[in-house]
Design an enzyme around this catalytic site. Structure first.
Site, short mmCIF file in Angstrom:
data_model
loop_
_atom_site.label_atom_id
_atom_site.label_comp_id
_atom_site.label_asym_id
_atom_site.label_seq_id
_atom_site.Cartn_x
_atom_site.Cartn_y
_atom_site.Cartn_z
N ASP A 102 0.83 -1.22 0.00
CA ASP A 102 0.00 0.00 0.00
C ASP A 102 0.86 1.26 0.00
O ASP A 102 0.47 2.28 -0.57
CB ASP A 102 -0.96 0.00 1.20
N ARG B 239 -0.45 6.55 -6.41
CA ARG B 239 -1.79 7.15 -6.61
C ARG B 239 -1.72 8.66 -6.42
O ARG B 239 -2.32 9.43 -7.16
CB ARG B 239 -2.80 6.54 -5.64
N SER C 221 -6.72 -0.07 0.10
CA SER C 221 -5.71 0.65 0.87
C SER C 221 -6.07 0.65 2.37
O SER C 221 -5.25 0.31 3.22
CB SER C 221 -5.60 2.08 0.34
N LYS D 263 -4.35 -2.41 5.47
CA LYS D 263 -3.64 -2.06 6.70
C LYS D 263 -4.48 -2.49 7.92
O LYS D 263 -3.96 -3.07 8.86
CB LYS D 263 -3.39 -0.55 6.76
N1 URA Z 1 -7.04 6.24 3.69
C1 URA Z 1 -6.17 5.28 3.27
O1 URA Z 1 -5.47 4.66 4.06
N2 URA Z 1 -6.08 5.06 1.95
C2 URA Z 1 -6.82 5.72 1.04
O2 URA Z 1 -6.70 5.44 -0.13
C3 URA Z 1 -7.73 6.69 1.49
C4 URA Z 1 -7.82 6.93 2.84
#
Ligand code: URA
Length: 419
Positions: free
Chosen positions: A163, A170, A185, A189
């Protein structure tokens, strides 16, 4: 032989779904660096335009989650449930919710992040406390869960490393607002934290990633579906972000506001939102005694400050100076300039709007979140009436220039109707 990366980019560009094996291979290349930035950027743009079905989003999330460490906390005597907020202005919910959830019989492995864009991160707020560490080892997290029922720790580089690279790409390729990638994303996590279930606080409004309720529901539903498919039952609620949550924006100020909430006070909107999230956590973890009773239990814990002691104990366990925990008002960093903005234009006025983005910009102009001492207190919020000469903001800054900039942003942020 499998398809080349070029074939996969082309398939995505033309609107075809990538299968689990393809996604796994791409994520492997993202982590080991064999997938060049050029190809990653093209892939992300194809995803941005074509989107991804649920099945493919599950594949991305699983592969990204599995790209790093995953924690497990077996043998705890309480349900493990986590909360994630998609990010807002003045959102200090986690600081209150973790000890409250613990006092209600749950354990919250509170893996959390830093500020992203205009939204403040829980880690930044926590680090206002002198000495506090958030780079905990697995056994330190476990000790926190066993003793206080929660531990605040950072989603460091060992968790979902895919990520990190994908989010950075991104950001550079203007493909952050891509729903399947937002879902993967967030969850890649969050699903590493060892929690058995998850409550999602999906913010909606001008100060959120999702500006409309329709989009926020779409995100909430996708998050719940993907988390559940990966073995983590989840639910979501929308959290309004058309004005800041609570009154404080800025790390030290938010820390103090969270403490006030844990002492039975603090702003009503913050308290109410925390209580609803705690009720959602009780429901998803099977401990609910019915919404009305759950609300009363959570409210009583806050009113009697029954979660406060474990909050202090957790901070000390994580390295905070006990004297600072005893007297946080004295210990938290304070700005050298504290300046009120007064209502000057009307004898009496009703606050009708407070734009969270402009308040966030004011806090950023003051140096937040880098400088924990600075920030803004919104002393008048929509629906409240103020008279001439009464304060509407208190600005905490460390330079005259930044305070002047904040005054400009805050003047634009607030709309007052003459009564
Ligand atoms: N929070 C995240 O961790 N990732 C995203 O893409 C958007 C908000």
């Amino acid at each position: 032989m499998g398809s080349s990366t070029r074939d996969l980019i082309q398939a995505k560009r033309d609107g075809h779904a990538l299968d689990d094996a393809d996604v796994k291979r791409l994520v492997g290349g993202i982590v080991d660096g064999s997938l060049p930035d050029l190809e990653l950027g093209a892939l992300l743009m194809a995803l941005q335009w074509q989107g991804a079905e649920l099945e493919e989003t599950v594949s991305w999330t699983r592969a990204m989650r599995d790209s790093g460490r995953i924690l497990t906390f077996e043998g705890l005597d309480r349900p493990l449930v986590d909360k994630h907020s998609t990010g807002g202005v003045g959102d200090k919910v986690t600081l209150v919710l973790a000890p409250l959830a613990s006092a209600l019989g749950m354990a919250m492995p509170t893996m959390t992040g830093r500020s992203l864009g205009h939204t403040g991160g829980t880690i930044d707020k926590l680090l206002a406390m002198p000495g506090l560490r958030v780079d905990l080892t697995e056994s330190e997290v476990r000790a926190g869960l066993e003793n206080e029922g929660f531990a605040f720790f950072e989603a460091g580089p060992e968790f979902a490393p895919a990520d990190r690279r994908i989010y950075a790409a991104r950001d550079r390729t203007a493909t952050v607002p891509c729903l399947p990638m937002i879902v993967s994303s967030i969850l890649s996590k969050k699903l590493c934290s060892g929690s058995e279930s998850l409550v999602l606080d999906v913010k909606v409004g001008r100060g959120a990633f999702m500006h409309s309720k329709e989009l926020a529901h779409e995100l909430g539903e996708a998050l719940v579906e993907v988390a559940s498919r990966l073995g983590c039952p989840a639910r979501y609620r929308l959290g309004g972000m058309d004005q800041p949550l609570g009154r404080a924006v800025g790390s030290s100020l938010e820390f103090l506001e969270a403490l006030a909430c844990l002492q039975g006070g603090g702003p009503q909107d913050l308290r109410a939102h925390v209580i609803e999230l705690a009720c959602d956590m009780l429901e998803i973890s099977g401990l609910s005694e019915g919404r009305i009773k759950d609300r009363a239990r959570a409210g009583a814990i806050l009113d009697r400050a029954q979660a406060l002691e474990r909050f202090g104990a957790a901070l000390i366990r994580q390295g905070a100076d006990p004297a600072a925990v005893e007297d946080p008002v004295e210990a938290l960093p304070r700005a050298s300039i504290v300046q009120k903005m007064l209502m000057e234009d009307h004898d009496e006025g009703l606050i009708i709007d407070l734009d969270p983005m402009l308040v966030a910009q004011a806090a950023a102009a003051l140096g937040s979140p880098g400088d924990p001492a600075v920030g803004v207190e919104c002393l008048a919020k929509p629906g409240e009436v103020r008279s001439r000469g009464e304060p509407i903001f208190r600005i905490h800054g460390n330079s005259r220039g930044s305070v002047a900039l904040a005054v400009r942003r805050l003047t634009e942020a607030i709309k007052i109707d003459v009564l």
